[in-house]
Design an enzyme around this catalytic site. Structure first.
Site, PDB file in Angstrom:
ATOM      1  N   LYS A 130      58.639  20.106  19.756  1.00 59.89           N
ATOM      2  CA  LYS A 130      57.877  20.931  18.902  1.00 59.89           C
ATOM      3  C   LYS A 130      58.572  22.486  18.908  1.00 59.89           C
ATOM      4  O   LYS A 130      59.356  22.844  19.942  1.00 59.89           O
ATOM      5  CB  LYS A 130      56.706  21.159  19.775  1.00 59.89           C
ATOM      6  CG  LYS A 130      55.441  21.516  18.930  1.00 59.89           C
ATOM      7  CD  LYS A 130      54.768  20.383  18.054  1.00 59.89           C
ATOM      8  CE  LYS A 130      53.860  21.050  17.232  1.00 59.89           C
ATOM      9  NZ  LYS A 130      53.040  19.732  16.412  1.00 59.89           N
ATOM     10  N   ASP A 170      52.962  22.613  11.016  1.00 57.03           N
ATOM     11  CA  ASP A 170      52.022  22.500  11.958  1.00 57.03           C
ATOM     12  C   ASP A 170      50.932  23.831  11.625  1.00 57.03           C
ATOM     13  O   ASP A 170      51.188  24.196  10.394  1.00 57.03           O
ATOM     14  CB  ASP A 170      52.452  22.650  13.370  1.00 57.03           C
ATOM     15  CG  ASP A 170      51.341  22.366  14.480  1.00 57.03           C
ATOM     16  OD1 ASP A 170      50.982  21.172  14.690  1.00 57.03           O
ATOM     17  OD2 ASP A 170      50.729  23.309  15.082  1.00 57.03           O
TER      18      ASP A 170
END
Ligand code: NDP
Ligand code: 2IT
Length: 450
Positions: A130, A170
């Site tokens: 991430k 995201d």
């Protein structure tokens, strides 16, 4: 006898807390997984001896870098960027990029840890990662966002690659930002390759990727309901968020004959007792992705709806889909949902429910699908985008839609395999944690001590 044999959950968590001071989100995410995995590992000494969970909870690497950019008024601005590469045992690191002022190393470490289990659950060959930055895209011009994305990619590009690490979107990173980042990667490397997913359809993006997370969260909910002989049709739903995941979750609930009552953003929520129809959802999508406005504007457009500060969990409904951010549904709010008769909760967001909130759902035996299972449809279709890019082909939306439904059914099946309890109740958290853990753990065991 290995020392780790004697380590219990409490000691393990004390170690995690000590090694990661102040990283509350990361510690919370590890805790939620560790409580199930310790139980699962009780009679599996080989995992203990190999320190597998300890190794999974230590990212392979955390890359942190300075991102400088110039705003429209010629001020020099400095942000911090990160990429957390958590685990690549079963495939290249894979996971989104978040641009939001609340982004910290702790937030990205929790997301990369969760992603490792989620990606494993999809059954596709993807490790967990991430990234992001504490950049606030709100109120910025397109030119400012472009300059920020280019500067961010000027460092990130050396750490990623189609067989190394494949980022995606995201919070705060959608089609516009992916385009700017892909353009910069291509300029820097002189390579066209599937290094990012969530790309535009014109340049290698996959059909169904924009819809996949929200639709997938509803398919997961549908599977949970079906398991208990129920369906979405005729049921009301409260949804938080009004971004990519929330609007597509609302769309699928509506298509299946449910009625969506709420949407939200960081300013508050709208309650529309008439239901948020497809036409209204399209208006919200335009508001959020083109006009970049606030959800409060909804009530000026659609009569009968009201705007409220805070979060939507006090509105009575049969179904709840938290689709905004982490820790947006606490113990009191979970009690309120249960008190109002909620039947199923499916998490479009990552870790939106606090540990105390999750306990409320479990104690009340509510069907509760945790994010790492329920929102895995997004990354699953990202995996399919990678496959299409490698093969230099594109599949149509019908085929991808069928694949997404199958993938979500498969994930539901894995959760029930490890989470089915006596009396018919399914502990989806336990099921997802164990099924996600096992594949990654066994791959790590095969590699020896690395
Ligand atoms: P978007 O940026 O498209 O939308 C985010 C939404 O959440 C906005 O409505 C935003 O409101 C709201 N929000 C963000 N932060 C906060 C906050 N601190 N408090 C209240 N509201 C907030 O992001 P996505 O829809 O892509 O992501 C939503 C969630 O889904 C995240 O948890 C993400 O990690 C998760 N997820 C996303 C996937 C994807 O494919 N995009 C895949 C799997 C999970 P505002 O406009 O006011 O900021
Ligand atoms: O949390 C997530 O799964 C995402 N933001 C999507 C990741 C991806 O690589 O598509």
């Amino acid at each position: 006898m290995a020392v780790s044999d004697h380590v219990d959950l409490e000691t393990f968590m004390a170690g995690v807390a000590k090694r990661n001071p102040g990283q509350t989100e990361f510690i919370q995410a590890v805790h939620e997984v560790a409580q199930d995995i310790f139980e699962f590992m009780e009679d599996k000494v080989h995992y203990h001896e190999a320190q597998i969970l300890r190794r999974m909870a230590e990212p392979d690497r955390v890359i942190s870098f300075r991102v400088c950019w110039e705003d429209d008024n010629h001020n020099i601005r400095v942000q911090r960027g990160w990429r957390v590469q958590n685990n690549n045992a079963i495939g290249p690191y894979k996971g989104g990029i978040r641009f939001h002022p609340s982004v910290t190393e702790s937030v990205l470490k929790f997301l990369a840890f969760e992603q490792t289990f989620k990606n494993s659950l999809t059954g596709l060959p993807m490790g967990g990662g991430k990234g992001g930055a504490n950049f606030n895209p709100k109120g910025k011009s397109d030119a400012e966002v472009m300059r920020f994305c280019q500067s961010f990619m000027s460092e990130l590009y050396r750490h990623i690659g189609p067989n190394t690490d494949v980022p995606a979107g995201d919070i705060g990173v959608g089609g516009r930002e992916i385009g700017y980042m892909f353009g910069q990667y291509k300029r820097l490397t002189n390579r066209w390759e599937g290094v990012l997913t969530g790309k535009g359809q014109e340049y290698g993006g996959s059909e169904m990727r924009p819809e996949a997370t929200g639709y997938g969260a509803v398919y997961f909910l549908q599977n949970m309901l079906k398991h208990q002989g129920m369906d979405v049709e005729g049921h009301t739903a409260v949804i938080s968020g009004s971004g990519n995941v929330a609007t597509h979750a609302a769309e699928k609930i509506t298509q299946l004959g449910g009625k969506v009552l709420t949407l939200s953003d960081s300013g508050g929520f709208i309650h529309d007792p008439d239901g948020i129809s497809q036409e209204k959802i399209d208006w919200v999508k335009h508001l959020k992705t083109v006009k970049r406005g606030r959800i409060s504007e909804y009530v000026d457009e659609f009569s009968g709806a009201t705007f409220h500060e805070g979060r939507p969990w006090g509105v009575a409904a049969d179904l709840a889909l938290p689709c905004a951010t982490q820790n947006e549904l606490n113990e009191g709010e979970a009690k309120s949902l249960v008190g109002n008769g909620v039947k199923g909760v499916s998490e479009g967001a990552n870790m939106p429910t606090t540990l105390e909130g999750v306990k409320v759902f479990h104690d009340a035996k509510i069907m509760y699908g945790p994010g790492k299972a329920a929102n895995a449809g997004g990354v699953a279709v990202s995996g399919l985008e990678m496959s299409q890019n490698s093969e230099r082909i594109s599949w149509n939306s019908e085929r991808l839609g069928d694949m997404l439904t199958d993938l979500m059914e498969g994930i539901h099946g894995k959760c029930t395999e490890y989470g089915q309890q006596e009396g018919g109740y399914v502990d989806y958290v336990k099921g997802a944690n164990i099924a996600g853990f096992k594949k990654v753990a066994d791959a790590m065991m095969a590699f020896g001590v690395v």
